[in-house]
Design a protein around this motif. Sequence first.
Motif, mmCIF file in Angstrom:
data_model
loop_
_atom_site.group_PDB
_atom_site.id
_atom_site.type_symbol
_atom_site.label_atom_id
_atom_site.label_comp_id
_atom_site.label_asym_id
_atom_site.label_seq_id
_atom_site.Cartn_x
_atom_site.Cartn_y
_atom_site.Cartn_z
ATOM 1 N N THR A 601 0.846 -1.185 0.000
ATOM 2 C CA THR A 601 0.000 0.000 0.000
ATOM 3 C C THR A 601 0.885 1.239 0.000
ATOM 4 O O THR A 601 1.866 1.310 0.743
ATOM 5 C CB THR A 601 -0.921 0.007 1.234
ATOM 6 N N ILE A 602 0.560 2.204 -0.840
ATOM 7 C CA ILE A 602 1.356 3.430 -0.920
ATOM 8 C C ILE A 602 1.039 4.298 0.296
ATOM 9 O O ILE A 602 -0.117 4.673 0.522
ATOM 10 C CB ILE A 602 1.049 4.203 -2.219
ATOM 11 N N PRO A 603 2.053 4.631 1.107
ATOM 12 C CA PRO A 603 1.794 5.444 2.311
ATOM 13 C C PRO A 603 1.181 6.800 1.967
ATOM 14 O O PRO A 603 1.447 7.383 0.913
ATOM 15 C CB PRO A 603 3.200 5.611 2.916
ATOM 16 N N GLY A 604 0.373 7.296 2.889
ATOM 17 C CA GLY A 604 -0.329 8.553 2.677
ATOM 18 C C GLY A 604 0.587 9.726 2.422
ATOM 19 O O GLY A 604 0.251 10.637 1.661
ATOM 20 N N LYS A 605 1.777 9.736 3.040
ATOM 21 C CA LYS A 605 2.680 10.877 2.860
ATOM 22 C C LYS A 605 3.183 10.992 1.433
ATOM 23 O O LYS A 605 3.680 12.038 1.024
ATOM 24 C CB LYS A 605 3.859 10.784 3.830
ATOM 25 N N HIS A 606 3.072 9.919 0.659
ATOM 26 C CA HIS A 606 3.498 9.954 -0.743
ATOM 27 C C HIS A 606 2.332 10.285 -1.665
ATOM 28 O O HIS A 606 2.474 10.201 -2.889
ATOM 29 C CB HIS A 606 4.107 8.617 -1.136
ATOM 30 N N ARG A 607 1.191 10.615 -1.083
ATOM 31 C CA ARG A 607 0.014 10.946 -1.894
ATOM 32 C C ARG A 607 -0.360 12.418 -1.759
ATOM 33 O O ARG A 607 -1.495 12.797 -2.021
ATOM 34 C CB ARG A 607 -1.179 10.091 -1.473
ATOM 35 N N GLN A 608 0.584 13.228 -1.333
ATOM 36 C CA GLN A 608 0.266 14.631 -1.064
ATOM 37 C C GLN A 608 -0.098 15.387 -2.335
ATOM 38 O O GLN A 608 -0.988 16.229 -2.347
ATOM 39 C CB GLN A 608 1.463 15.317 -0.374
ATOM 40 N N ALA A 609 0.624 15.107 -3.415
ATOM 41 C CA ALA A 609 0.380 15.819 -4.678
ATOM 42 C C ALA A 609 -0.511 14.956 -5.566
ATOM 43 O O ALA A 609 -0.193 13.801 -5.835
ATOM 44 C CB ALA A 609 1.702 16.108 -5.388
ATOM 45 N N THR A 610 -1.617 15.519 -5.994
ATOM 46 C CA THR A 610 -2.562 14.792 -6.843
ATOM 47 C C THR A 610 -2.964 15.671 -8.015
ATOM 48 O O THR A 610 -3.429 16.801 -7.812
ATOM 49 C CB THR A 610 -3.815 14.388 -6.044
ATOM 50 N N LEU A 611 -2.778 15.144 -9.207
ATOM 51 C CA LEU A 611 -3.242 15.854 -10.386
ATOM 52 C C LEU A 611 -4.765 15.940 -10.377
ATOM 53 O O LEU A 611 -5.445 15.115 -9.746
ATOM 54 C CB LEU A 611 -2.789 15.144 -11.655
ATOM 55 N N VAL A 612 -5.278 16.927 -11.083
ATOM 56 C CA VAL A 612 -6.726 17.060 -11.231
ATOM 57 C C VAL A 612 -7.053 17.050 -12.724
ATOM 58 O O VAL A 612 -6.180 17.225 -13.566
ATOM 59 C CB VAL A 612 -7.254 18.359 -10.580
ATOM 60 N N ASP A 613 -8.304 16.843 -13.030
ATOM 61 C CA ASP A 613 -8.761 16.935 -14.414
ATOM 62 C C ASP A 613 -8.705 18.397 -14.839
ATOM 63 O O ASP A 613 -9.400 19.243 -14.254
ATOM 64 C CB ASP A 613 -10.190 16.401 -14.509
ATOM 65 N N PRO A 614 -7.871 18.746 -15.815
ATOM 66 C CA PRO A 614 -7.750 20.156 -16.203
ATOM 67 C C PRO A 614 -9.063 20.782 -16.654
ATOM 68 O O PRO A 614 -9.209 22.012 -16.629
ATOM 69 C CB PRO A 614 -6.747 20.122 -17.356
ATOM 70 N N TYR A 615 -10.024 19.966 -17.031
ATOM 71 C CA TYR A 615 -11.283 20.478 -17.569
ATOM 72 C C TYR A 615 -12.405 20.460 -16.528
ATOM 73 O O TYR A 615 -13.553 20.729 -16.855
ATOM 74 C CB TYR A 615 -11.678 19.659 -18.805
ATOM 75 N N ASP A 616 -12.043 20.166 -15.287
ATOM 76 C CA ASP A 616 -13.006 20.141 -14.191
ATOM 77 C C ASP A 616 -13.024 21.507 -13.522
ATOM 78 O O ASP A 616 -12.109 21.859 -12.775
ATOM 79 C CB ASP A 616 -12.630 19.046 -13.189
ATOM 80 N N GLY A 617 -14.091 22.275 -13.767
ATOM 81 C CA GLY A 617 -14.165 23.636 -13.239
ATOM 82 C C GLY A 617 -14.260 23.721 -11.735
ATOM 83 O O GLY A 617 -14.092 24.802 -11.165
ATOM 84 N N SER A 618 -14.499 22.603 -11.053
ATOM 85 C CA SER A 618 -14.601 22.652 -9.594
ATOM 86 C C SER A 618 -13.243 22.682 -8.922
ATOM 87 O O SER A 618 -13.140 23.020 -7.738
ATOM 88 C CB SER A 618 -15.402 21.443 -9.095
ATOM 89 N N ALA A 619 -12.188 22.308 -9.640
ATOM 90 C CA ALA A 619 -10.846 22.352 -9.075
ATOM 91 C C ALA A 619 -10.289 23.767 -9.184
ATOM 92 O O ALA A 619 -10.793 24.601 -9.942
ATOM 93 C CB ALA A 619 -9.943 21.370 -9.808
ATOM 94 N N THR A 620 -9.226 24.046 -8.427
ATOM 95 C CA THR A 620 -8.636 25.383 -8.455
ATOM 96 C C THR A 620 -7.971 25.642 -9.802
ATOM 97 O O THR A 620 -7.507 24.709 -10.479
ATOM 98 C CB THR A 620 -7.593 25.566 -7.346
ATOM 99 N N LEU A 621 -7.921 26.905 -10.181
ATOM 100 C CA LEU A 621 -7.316 27.291 -11.455
ATOM 101 C C LEU A 621 -5.860 26.856 -11.516
ATOM 102 O O LEU A 621 -5.392 26.324 -12.527
ATOM 103 C CB LEU A 621 -7.433 28.806 -11.646
ATOM 104 N N PRO A 650 7.112 19.622 -14.055
ATOM 105 C CA PRO A 650 6.372 18.643 -13.266
ATOM 106 C C PRO A 650 5.441 19.323 -12.261
ATOM 107 O O PRO A 650 5.748 20.393 -11.717
ATOM 108 C CB PRO A 650 7.473 17.855 -12.545
ATOM 109 N N PHE A 651 4.317 18.693 -12.004
ATOM 110 C CA PHE A 651 3.297 19.229 -11.104
ATOM 111 C C PHE A 651 3.859 19.516 -9.718
ATOM 112 O O PHE A 651 3.449 20.477 -9.056
ATOM 113 C CB PHE A 651 2.150 18.211 -11.024
ATOM 114 N N THR A 652 4.777 18.683 -9.261
ATOM 115 C CA THR A 652 5.315 18.818 -7.909
ATOM 116 C C THR A 652 6.375 19.901 -7.795
ATOM 117 O O THR A 652 6.828 20.204 -6.696
ATOM 118 C CB THR A 652 5.921 17.480 -7.451
ATOM 119 N N HIS A 653 6.784 20.490 -8.911
ATOM 120 C CA HIS A 653 7.805 21.532 -8.882
ATOM 121 C C HIS A 653 7.195 22.844 -8.384
ATOM 122 O O HIS A 653 6.181 23.291 -8.942
ATOM 123 C CB HIS A 653 8.362 21.744 -10.284
ATOM 124 N N PRO A 654 7.776 23.499 -7.394
ATOM 125 C CA PRO A 654 7.281 24.836 -7.045
ATOM 126 C C PRO A 654 7.344 25.762 -8.250
ATOM 127 O O PRO A 654 8.265 25.663 -9.079
ATOM 128 C CB PRO A 654 8.257 25.285 -5.945
#
Length: 947
Positions: A601-621, A650-654
Amino acid sequence: MRTPAAAALRPVIFLIAGLFLMVPVGPPLTASETREPWTTSRIVGTPEPPAPYSVERVFDGLEFDRPVDMALEPGSGRLFMLQLDGKLLAFSPDETSPEPVLVHDAHATIEHHSRSYGLTFHPEYEENRQIFLCYVLPGTTEDGTRVSRFRMTDGPQPVVDPESEEILITWPSGGHNGGCLKFGPDGYLYISSGDGVGPFPPDSEETGQDVGDLRATIMRIDVDQPSNGQPYTVPADNPFVDLPDARPEVWAYGFRNPWKMSFNPANGELWCGDVGWELWELVYLVKKGGNYGWSVMEGRQPVRADVKRGPTPILPPIADHPHTEARSVTGGYVYRGDRLEDLQGAYIYGDYVTGKFWALWNDGDSVTRHEEIADTALAIITFGEDRDGNLFVVDYAGGIYRLVPNPREESATPFPRKLSESGLFASTVDHQPAAGVVPYSVNASLWRDGAVAERFVALPGTTSISWNPNRERWGFPEGTVFVRTVSLEEVTGDPTTRQRIETQVLHFDGLEWRAYTYVWNEEQTDAELAPAEGFDTTVDIAGETTSWRIHSRTECLTCHMPRAGFAVGFNIENLNRVHGGEGTATGQLDRLAALGVFDRTIPGKHRQATLVDPYDGSATLDARARSWLHVNCAHCHRRGGGGTAHIELPFTHPLEKTNAIDERPTQGTFGIANARIVAPGNPERSVLYYRLATVGRGHMPYLGSRNVDEDGLQLLHAWIESLGDPSSSGEVPTTLPETIESVGQALQLVRAIDDGLLVKERRDQLIAKGASVEQPEIRGLFERFLPEDRRVRTLGTSADPAAILMLTGDATRGARLFAEAAGVQCRNCHRVAESGKMVGPDLTRIGAQRSRRDLLESILDPSRRIDPKFVTYAVQTDAGRVHSGLVVNETDSSVTLREASGKDVVLQRDEIEDMIAQPKSLMPELLVRDMTAQDVADLLAYLESLR
């Protein structure tokens, strides 16, 4: 047109395991489902005979951070590795578990150090302890690329003395710095440099043919004899020492980015790999005074006819590779070791992006044998040698490898030529996966012109993918297969109208990843294995015919590469989602672990960054935009990913670490004033936004899509606006421009169209006007609103003479093209009446002298038949200068040459050492590459009318 091999195939799309945006589809995964063993796989071996060599890792456990060069320390036998960050480390190859020792840290000791590229030792290093390094400073500065001499301390653990630095020579920094250092058998130091700029526009500072500039050259200096206030002397036999305005250090020129060179100690030949531009990767056998064409030519391909040629004739590469099989060549060595007897005497080199290796045998300038010898997953950044001349291969991911004979024999089971033979599906017609083949979905996928996809992972038996939490990296069992079937819909969003186009397979054979594509037939009953080189074809969907590319296997692996994790899209941030219907849904990562697809099982601390559907208006811009950039761009635009721009997405890059925000573009501005990669608050000044908005040159994503993702473009526009106050980045016009004379005006008008600010009549007029503009940077912005069959199709590199001859030309328009069009160069060398220059034949009555077919042949293939009066001669003087041009006058005492520029040069007979007729016309091939077939037909009609 469809190729014969694909007569019954319905085309296209590319890559595997969630790379391209496809709307996630597929059966739900339920919490009660169990995984059966997968026992039906027939994906074994390869469709072609195995390569004769593979690679194996040496010095297990030894890993470097972005290595760029390797050298053998004379005397000790220690190996030195230079990293991009300026760290120089040494280790002994004789130790069982070598531990690298830091001998120099340029970043810590050299003010403003940015990146390091090359190192070498003095031939008399054991006596003088001299080591030479090439590094660059940030940005673009006149002396930003440096070659310095240092001294090593004595003792059991010698280090570089940072106080000993002596800067030998400098040239401007920028892109394409070259930076390879090698001492020749003559004892002189040879230094490579690139053209110093980004790829577009090509050679923007026109350094390639300018021997008065150290960029785009290989230099040769004597570091043991200071003179004239310099720490070196220019050897007296350098080819341009007596040429006015030339830099005497130049030994050869016309390189774009010469990445690694070496000498053959047996005969002194200098070999060099040169990273090409848009079409070719190049290998040169470098000669004294040699001109290797950039940017007049990219190998065999004409690029810029407007650039004044250098003082010596252009020489061809000894080997070249199209971008379908190589993308970034890395020069190697002539093999002289004893481990691989069959390769002795061969020049071994590779490709950074595709991981392929080649061996080349030669007799002087003639190639006697040339073959691909290995196909690997390495990012081949450089080569090295041990004391016996055996080769090391350095992977940019950090490991050291060597070539070994391929132990694998051809599989007894033929590789499946049809999808139904693969063992992946229980029912191919119904697209029902075989037992043990597990469907999965992703949060975000790359845009692929509106296609949808179904995804599966297949692991042999009940094996699992291992997870290393320390490295955050997957370990895949031998025989792993990722599957993605790509479909287009007649009615968007209606699965019942879906047509399967291709099923893409990514296979891990235990050593390497290999990509294959199966193309579905029109009956939708089965799919056939596509040829390795891929092909172009068409797709008929919703009443429209669209051109598509079935990508070559090499093209697939340009994105499925080590730094992107090979199985692009199959990662925690993209898999971390709920997959299933109401009442049966479960977290996909937990579900895959429960099925044994993951070994834990992948530990929770490795699930901090999650991509979102770019076309889902409910997610943040911000999350939507960064997710879009991640799946569309980050597989290449990351550290070591092969993207030529120095950005990391990459998504995880500041955000501040992406090197994109308020940064100047290094790959061309496309005519945008005060351009930035991302100009906070101002999309119209952002090159990233421009690339997403055009269907012309510069369009991104680079592979896969041909059309603009309209929703994604709106998303990125809003995101860039949100990054800052537009007023802080420049004035935003309150009224629309009346003309389309610049890219900036075009972007404003295109934005007005996107925002629906124009009535239909005005919108249609504007699109028609913009799409007819000659400037391609503007035209591509408007052509995106047109069906593909109404877009301008230029000839490129594959003109069809028969198709051109069938067209009816307009002589009046042809006359305007000849006299005025920026992309037509005829008038630079030919005269009609009083218009143009008199370098080539006078065209005033050419229509009475040549047939239409002959005229076209002379345009497309000017060297095929050369009128004896217009043979080009290369004339070398006793001072070492070389002139190239047409002989326009000869007397007993002199010869007058007319150069391509139109300038006449008078040479005295007694100063001419050699005069050789050239087999190539002074007129470059494919000068009409950026013209349309109709443009050429019109030009022909005009030339025919000249009687």
